[in-house]
Design a protein around this motif. Structure first.
Motif, PDB file in Angstrom:
ATOM      1  N   MET A  37      12.245   3.561   0.919  1.00  0.00           N
ATOM      2  CA  MET A  37      12.890   4.488  -0.021  1.00  0.00           C
ATOM      3  C   MET A  37      12.498   4.164  -1.459  1.00  0.00           C
ATOM      4  SD  MET A  37      16.764   4.715   1.539  1.00  0.00           S
ATOM      5  CE  MET A  37      17.455   5.551   0.094  1.00  0.00           C
ATOM      6  N   ALA A  38      12.426   2.864  -1.760  1.00  0.00           N
ATOM      7  CA  ALA A  38      12.058   2.456  -3.118  1.00  0.00           C
ATOM      8  C   ALA A  38      10.539   2.452  -3.300  1.00  0.00           C
ATOM      9  CB  ALA A  38      12.631   1.071  -3.424  1.00  0.00           C
ATOM     10  N   GLU A  39       9.808   1.996  -2.285  1.00  0.00           N
ATOM     11  CA  GLU A  39       8.343   1.930  -2.428  1.00  0.00           C
ATOM     12  C   GLU A  39       7.724   3.315  -2.603  1.00  0.00           C
ATOM     13  OE1 GLU A  39       7.145  -2.258  -0.260  1.00  0.00           O
ATOM     14  OE2 GLU A  39       6.676  -0.410   0.798  1.00  0.00           O
ATOM     15  N   THR A  40       8.354   4.339  -2.030  1.00  0.00           N
ATOM     16  CA  THR A  40       7.832   5.698  -2.170  1.00  0.00           C
ATOM     17  C   THR A  40       8.280   6.364  -3.471  1.00  0.00           C
ATOM     18  OG1 THR A  40       9.716   6.413  -0.848  1.00  0.00           O
ATOM     19  CG2 THR A  40       7.619   6.189   0.310  1.00  0.00           C
ATOM     20  N   GLY A  41       9.235   5.760  -4.163  1.00  0.00           N
ATOM     21  CA  GLY A  41       9.651   6.287  -5.462  1.00  0.00           C
ATOM     22  C   GLY A  41      10.912   7.128  -5.439  1.00  0.00           C
ATOM     23  N   PHE A  42      11.612   7.162  -4.295  1.00  0.00           N
ATOM     24  CA  PHE A  42      12.815   8.003  -4.233  1.00  0.00           C
ATOM     25  C   PHE A  42      14.043   7.333  -4.842  1.00  0.00           C
ATOM     26  CE2 PHE A  42      10.168   9.987  -0.952  1.00  0.00           C
ATOM     27  CZ  PHE A  42      10.162  11.278  -1.467  1.00  0.00           C
ATOM     28  N   CYS A  43      13.999   6.025  -5.061  1.00  0.00           N
ATOM     29  CA  CYS A  43      15.090   5.343  -5.761  1.00  0.00           C
ATOM     30  C   CYS A  43      14.559   4.023  -6.286  1.00  0.00           C
ATOM     31  CB  CYS A  43      16.288   5.109  -4.827  1.00  0.00           C
ATOM     32  SG  CYS A  43      15.985   3.927  -3.511  1.00  0.00           S
ATOM     33  N   ALA A  44      15.367   3.342  -7.093  1.00  0.00           N
ATOM     34  CA  ALA A  44      14.992   2.013  -7.579  1.00  0.00           C
ATOM     35  C   ALA A  44      15.413   0.976  -6.539  1.00  0.00           C
ATOM     36  CB  ALA A  44      15.678   1.742  -8.915  1.00  0.00           C
ATOM     37  N   ASP A  45      14.773  -0.194  -6.579  1.00  0.00           N
ATOM     38  CA  ASP A  45      15.155  -1.288  -5.685  1.00  0.00           C
ATOM     39  C   ASP A  45      16.633  -1.594  -5.864  1.00  0.00           C
ATOM     40  OD1 ASP A  45      12.612  -1.944  -4.465  1.00  0.00           O
ATOM     41  OD2 ASP A  45      11.992  -2.755  -6.401  1.00  0.00           O
ATOM     42  N   GLY A  46      17.360  -1.607  -4.786  1.00  0.00           N
ATOM     43  CA  GLY A  46      18.783  -1.949  -4.830  1.00  0.00           C
ATOM     44  C   GLY A  46      19.702  -0.755  -4.819  1.00  0.00           C
TER      45      GLY A  46
ATOM     46  N   GLY B 135      -1.524  -3.734   7.091  1.00  0.00           N
ATOM     47  CA  GLY B 135      -1.220  -3.478   5.682  1.00  0.00           C
ATOM     48  C   GLY B 135      -1.874  -2.178   5.265  1.00  0.00           C
ATOM     49  N   THR B 136      -1.479  -1.075   5.944  1.00  0.00           N
ATOM     50  CA  THR B 136      -2.086   0.235   5.732  1.00  0.00           C
ATOM     51  C   THR B 136      -0.966   1.256   5.613  1.00  0.00           C
ATOM     52  OG1 THR B 136      -3.914  -0.466   7.136  1.00  0.00           O
ATOM     53  CG2 THR B 136      -3.753   1.872   6.690  1.00  0.00           C
ATOM     54  N   SER B 137      -1.119   2.189   4.681  1.00  0.00           N
ATOM     55  CA  SER B 137      -0.100   3.216   4.503  1.00  0.00           C
ATOM     56  C   SER B 137      -0.750   4.581   4.364  1.00  0.00           C
ATOM     57  CB  SER B 137       0.743   2.919   3.262  1.00  0.00           C
ATOM     58  OG  SER B 137       1.721   3.938   3.083  1.00  0.00           O
TER      59      SER B 137
ATOM     60  N   PRO C 236       0.796  -1.233   0.000  1.00  0.00           N
ATOM     61  CA  PRO C 236       0.000   0.000   0.000  1.00  0.00           C
ATOM     62  C   PRO C 236       0.827   1.281   0.000  1.00  0.00           C
ATOM     63  CG  PRO C 236      -0.109  -1.077   2.145  1.00  0.00           C
ATOM     64  CD  PRO C 236       0.580  -2.031   1.212  1.00  0.00           C
ATOM     65  N   THR C 237       2.085   1.206   0.453  1.00  0.00           N
ATOM     66  CA  THR C 237       2.939   2.398   0.405  1.00  0.00           C
ATOM     67  C   THR C 237       3.133   2.858  -1.034  1.00  0.00           C
ATOM     68  OG1 THR C 237       4.101   1.966   2.472  1.00  0.00           O
ATOM     69  CG2 THR C 237       5.301   3.219   0.808  1.00  0.00           C
ATOM     70  N   VAL C 238       3.249   1.915  -1.965  1.00  0.00           N
ATOM     71  CA  VAL C 238       3.441   2.270  -3.381  1.00  0.00           C
ATOM     72  C   VAL C 238       2.215   3.015  -3.904  1.00  0.00           C
ATOM     73  CG1 VAL C 238       3.784   1.352  -5.705  1.00  0.00           C
ATOM     74  CG2 VAL C 238       5.003   0.325  -3.757  1.00  0.00           C
TER      75      VAL C 238
END
Lengths: 381, 141
Positions: free
Chosen positions: A291-300, A372-374, A255-257
């Motif tokens: 960091m990745a789920e919010t869109g600030f970087c790619a996974d990894g 499971g709530t964001s 849900p963060t995404v």
């Protein structure tokens, strides 16, 4: 639709306060926020009050004065404060009221959260057999994430050391003692690969935010911060979430995404325009994943970004500048409003030793938790 | 010693070859665990019992190194006697996975994707002296 401004923020320190009730802390936070706004309690046309432990946060009116306003009590897991703020903002943006506030308060016992699994639509055996623990979920999620994307234990330790270091600069923080990466990596394993000093702890505290119609903000302050977006989302089928007996495959985004994408769309902003960030660091791995789920970087990409210090106060992506949950602990009802308090201080240039350089103009806050709530909030000058 | 399941309808019992009991939707084929009356895939109510595969692969895992709060936990939480346990997600088919305790709790002996199989484990002894059984997965040798 009316634009919404934050005109006042107030925070009762987070920590442990024997003999002081959560509701008293809530009253203190409201008084501080009203003082910051230059507004009076009797100006408030509505309120939302978030808590897990307190049945009726609206009992705070006993200390402030019962004025008959609509005062709605809120509980929505770790996203409680984002939900309070979301609803408070909508009261104003939809034109129902001109000015009001959101407050959060909690006073948790000093141990991991515990509840009846049946109340989570989970069978009784889930608790009886040792499944109903939030911490083990975070261990399982980050273990797989580290495997898939090459994140090291050292990175988890770097996140922890950074958050405790930021907390040491924050007079309102629960844990103000810096911890080295070595100390974190030497603490005992609670849920592999997560160690004791990688987790936040439930604690006590309160925070409040006063909101008004943006076109009236000048009556109260010369430095309003605008609430550009609020979004709350819950899990979809296939998301891998805090509590569950089963999950469908393939695994889908959490849900963060969805909350982050919705908030950026509402705000008309992108991650590259954000100057200061508060993420839900229930444990160090959650900050990395978020960091990745919010869109600030790619996974990894976190491995290198964190090694380079980009998430430090002086970095390109300053994250949890007030120490986050790791240094502040988590009074559930108040936690997300602590994030808004910090973003507001940062955007006004009032964050003292923690001030992000370069006059930050856009702030982002994210909460995540069981089941499971964001909730995501975006603010700007 | 008599053995009783921790919950009725969780796994087939008594049985020489116990299986976990889920449910499947007749409309959308979604399989869930444990069995429930409605389908969370299509929100319909045409569900029937489905025995799950007793073997799968380990999607992810962790260790539970401190005793859970009791109650609800019914296992041993003694300061000196609590034994850490493994816990993970086991993929049982292309379309679903379940959360399960693992018989192995040593991180050096657990691997992503490793084959695992269903076993029943004694969890506690009830007031009548019966051994209470729950389910777990163990690495397949």
């Amino acid at each position: 639709m009316y634009d919404v401004a934050i005109i006042g923020v107030g925070l009762h320190p987070f920590g442990r306060f024997p003999g002081k009730s959560a509701v008293e802390m809530g009253a203190d936070a409201i008084r501080l926020a009203l003082g910051d706004a230059g507004a009076d309690w009797r100006d408030m046309q509505f309120a939302f009050g978030g808590s897990y432990e307190v049945d009726n946060p609206d009992s705070v009116v006993t200390y402030l004065g019962p004025t008959g306003i609509p005062f709605t009590n809120v509980y929505n897991g770790c996203a409680t404060a984002a939900s309070s703020l979301d609803m408070a903002a909508k009261m104003i943006s939809l034109g129902a009221n001109d000015i009001g506030l959101a407050v959060g308060m909690d006073k948790h016992p000093a141990r991991a959260f515990s509840a009846d699994s049946v109340e989570y639509a989970l069978p009784a055996w889930y608790g009886e057999t040792g499944h109903f623990l939030t911490t083990k979920y975070f261990g399982m999620k980050v273990n797989r994430y580290m495997h898939d994307y090459g994140i090291s234990e050292q990175t988890l330790a770097r996140v922890g050391a950074k958050n405790f270091r930021n907390g040491s600069l924050n007079p309102n923080a629960f844990r103000r003692q810096p911890l080295s990466e070595e100390e974190i990596l030497e603490s005992r394993v609670l849920n592999y690969p997560l160690r004791q000093y990688m987790f936040c702890a439930p604690d006590e505290g309160a925070a409040a935010v006063v909101l008004c119609r943006a076109d009236q903000a000048h009556r109260y302050t010369s430095s309003p911060v605008y609430l550009r977006a609020t979004a709350v989302r819950t899990r979809q089928l296939g998301a891998f979430e805090v509590h569950g007996t089963w999950a469908s495959l393939p695994v889908v985004d959490g849900p963060t995404v969805q909350a982050s994408q919705a908030a950026f769309e509402i705000a008309g902003l992108g991650p590259d325009e954000v100057d200061v960030i508060q993420l839900q660091d229930t444990e160090a791995g959650a900050e990395v994943i978020h960091m990745a789920e919010t869109g600030f970087c790619a996974d990894g990409e976190q491995e290198q970004l964190i090694a380079e210090g980009q998430t430090e106060i002086g970095g390109r992506l300053p994250i949890n500048t007030d120490g986050g949950l790791m240094a502040n602990g988590e009074p559930v009802g108040a936690s997300g409003l602590r994030q808004i308090h910090e973003l507001t201080r940062q955007l006004r240039g009032q964050a003292g030793e923690r001030q992000v350089p370069g006059e930050p103009k856009v702030g982002f806050a994210q909460l995540y938790g069981a089941p499971g709530t964001s909730g995501v909030t975006i603010v700007s000058t | 010693v008599a053995q009783v399941p921790i919950a009725e309808g969780l796994f087939t019992w008594p049985s020489d070859d116990p299986r976990l009991i889920g449910s499947a939707c007749e409309a959308c084929d979604l399989v869930v665990f444990p069995a429930q009356r409605f389908c969370p895939g299509c929100s319909g109510d045409s569900v029937t019992e489905r025995l799950l595969e007793p073997r799968g692969s380990l999607y992810t895992w962790t260790t539970q190194s401190f005793p859970p709060v009791a109650p609800p936990y019914v296992g041993d939480t003694g300061k000196d006697t609590f034994e850490p346990y493994g816990i993970g997600w086991v993929q049982l088919s292309d379309t679903m996975m379940i959360e399960a305790r693992l018989t192995e709790s040593d991180p050096d002996k657990l691997e992503f994707g490793m084959p695992v199989e269903l076993v029943l484990i004694p969890l506690t002894v009830d007031d009548e002296g019966n051994e209470v059984l729950s389910f777990a997965f163990q690495p397949t040798n």
